[in-house]
Design an enzyme around this catalytic site. Sequence first.
Site, PDB file in Angstrom:
ATOM      1  N   SER A 252       0.838  -1.198   0.000  1.00  0.00           N
ATOM      2  CA  SER A 252       0.000   0.000   0.000  1.00  0.00           C
ATOM      3  C   SER A 252       0.884   1.264   0.000  1.00  0.00           C
ATOM      4  O   SER A 252       1.701   1.448  -0.895  1.00  0.00           O
ATOM      5  CB  SER A 252      -0.954  -0.053   1.196  1.00  0.00           C
ATOM      6  OG  SER A 252      -2.007   0.856   1.046  1.00  0.00           O
ATOM      7  N   ASP A 483      -8.816  -4.217  -6.258  1.00  0.00           N
ATOM      8  CA  ASP A 483      -8.309  -3.491  -5.088  1.00  0.00           C
ATOM      9  C   ASP A 483      -8.955  -2.113  -5.044  1.00  0.00           C
ATOM     10  O   ASP A 483      -8.733  -1.283  -5.921  1.00  0.00           O
ATOM     11  CB  ASP A 483      -6.785  -3.371  -5.188  1.00  0.00           C
ATOM     12  CG  ASP A 483      -6.141  -2.864  -3.896  1.00  0.00           C
ATOM     13  OD1 ASP A 483      -6.807  -2.129  -3.151  1.00  0.00           O
ATOM     14  OD2 ASP A 483      -4.970  -3.194  -3.656  1.00  0.00           O
ATOM     15  N   HIS A 511      -7.445  -5.855  -0.977  1.00  0.00           N
ATOM     16  CA  HIS A 511      -6.295  -4.949  -0.984  1.00  0.00           C
ATOM     17  C   HIS A 511      -4.991  -5.742  -0.911  1.00  0.00           C
ATOM     18  O   HIS A 511      -4.808  -6.543  -0.004  1.00  0.00           O
ATOM     19  CB  HIS A 511      -6.417  -3.996   0.205  1.00  0.00           C
ATOM     20  CG  HIS A 511      -5.381  -2.927   0.267  1.00  0.00           C
ATOM     21  ND1 HIS A 511      -4.888  -2.302  -0.863  1.00  0.00           N
ATOM     22  CD2 HIS A 511      -4.716  -2.364   1.323  1.00  0.00           C
ATOM     23  CE1 HIS A 511      -3.986  -1.396  -0.504  1.00  0.00           C
ATOM     24  NE2 HIS A 511      -3.868  -1.432   0.816  1.00  0.00           N
TER      25      HIS A 511
END
Length: 545
Positions: A252, A483, A511
């Site tokens: 991320s 995602d 994710h």
Amino acid sequence: MITRFSRRALPAVAAAALLAGCSGSAGSTDAASGTPSPAATTAPTPSDPPTATPTPTATPTPTVKPTGQADPALKAFYGQQLAWAACQDDPKTEKTDESKAQCATLKVPLDYANPSGETLDVAVARSLAAKPDQRIGSIVINPGGPGGAGAGMIRRYPKQFKGAVDERFDTVGFDPRGAGETSPVNCLDDKTRDEWLTTDNPGPDHGKVLADACQAKYGKLLPFIGTRNTVRDMDVLRAALGDQKLNYLGLSYGTYIGSVYAEEFPDRVGRLVLDGAVDPAKPLAENNVEQYAGFERSLRAFAANCAKKDQCPLGKDPEKAADKLADFLDGLKQKPLKTASGRLLTANAAWTGMIEGLYGDESAWDDLRNSLGWAMVRGKGDNLLAYTDTYNKRDKEGHFNVSADAYTAIYCADGATNVPTGDALQAAYAEMAAKAPLISRREPSMALFDPDCRNWPFRSTEQAHPIASKAANPIVVVGSTGDAATPYANAEKLAAQLGNAVLLTREGEGHTGYGRSTCIRDSVDAYLLEGTVPAAGIRCATDKE
């Protein structure tokens, strides 16, 4: 909110050495390249015949300030030895023994422009390679955020990898500046924060409340928080670990850390994996529009899936399910639900809980559907509020994570203070409404300004910009088609920007990809262990339960 993002004087000795390297005579050899230098040009004298064009004046070559490990002023930091010891066990985590991991403290300059000034202590933790006789080196992990605590992650879950990667690498995590145990930024008391996060009436000064509190408590620290300084700390850590090159897995927001590292220290890039990509060229407002659009898509997918299940509180029509869900959540602004603890499930809190649930893949949707059913059918908001607390990092006693405001502090330091105004602002609102009409309609300003840096006390010089990797080693980027938090288009754009990079694709919701697909793990592990770069165009399925 949806989470996840001066010059130094040249030392006299170094300057003298650089100047000495520029004083060669005609026909000498260039010290940097080893190639012959052209003979010096002699300016014409009065007795020389005039020439058609004047001889150009030589332009002095500017001296280059050494950076990173090459900077003499940073020698003590790069040469430090980490004093490893068993981490302290946390009695609150009954199922985890933190003492199985090792902890240490890394010393870094508060201000890299003034390395002889104040210092910061960076919290570091590691899990040793299971087969030390086959050890390759270290791999550093960042879990995202901004504000995710890597050292805390290793303490709680020391075995981040399975198989040969766990056997041959020390797995290392560190807490970035402002997060975890590295000068954590926590500006509001727990009661104030609970109300600040869940209120349905934020008011025009909502962001200013946090900005003023952070300035009062951490005004001296805020200018030195941000990704640029974090990657400098990470390079000091690399050296302290004894690694010539950095091996790294960023998840991320951690992909942004990895991208900036490749920009700042291209010669130190080892094997970098960036999973769940942030597009470094995208300003905050544009990023938020695309992120909310991703969650809008996931919300509709979840609602349509629910409508096909028995006992779905959204009815049986997949086309109307998402609107019914959004209407219910928005309606909590007028009629919030009570919980057993006495807290209220507000519209803001309920939307946050839904967003938390949409970080998962399809395998997590059953629990989310059941929690939604308890709220819609039985009028009990406890289960959905539990999702909210997980997202906001609030424990059962009502205490928030010690670095609750690292997200805002880091994002604002990374250039998010440059916000759209005037026509650009109206265009951004219009785009948000078009791409995420259900999620953004309740509080469009909170959606667009997440976090709200408009009143932040420190104005950074950082700007969103494309990052092209000059590293010799290729970088692996992982993207997931479903995602919501970091849309797949980000991974495509990041891989293209970096240039010397390859894109791995996971098909499915959720994710990040490494923990959700054996196919992705196999490709990434081969790259980490053997340096085998995945073939271009690989597309992987999500593992079934």
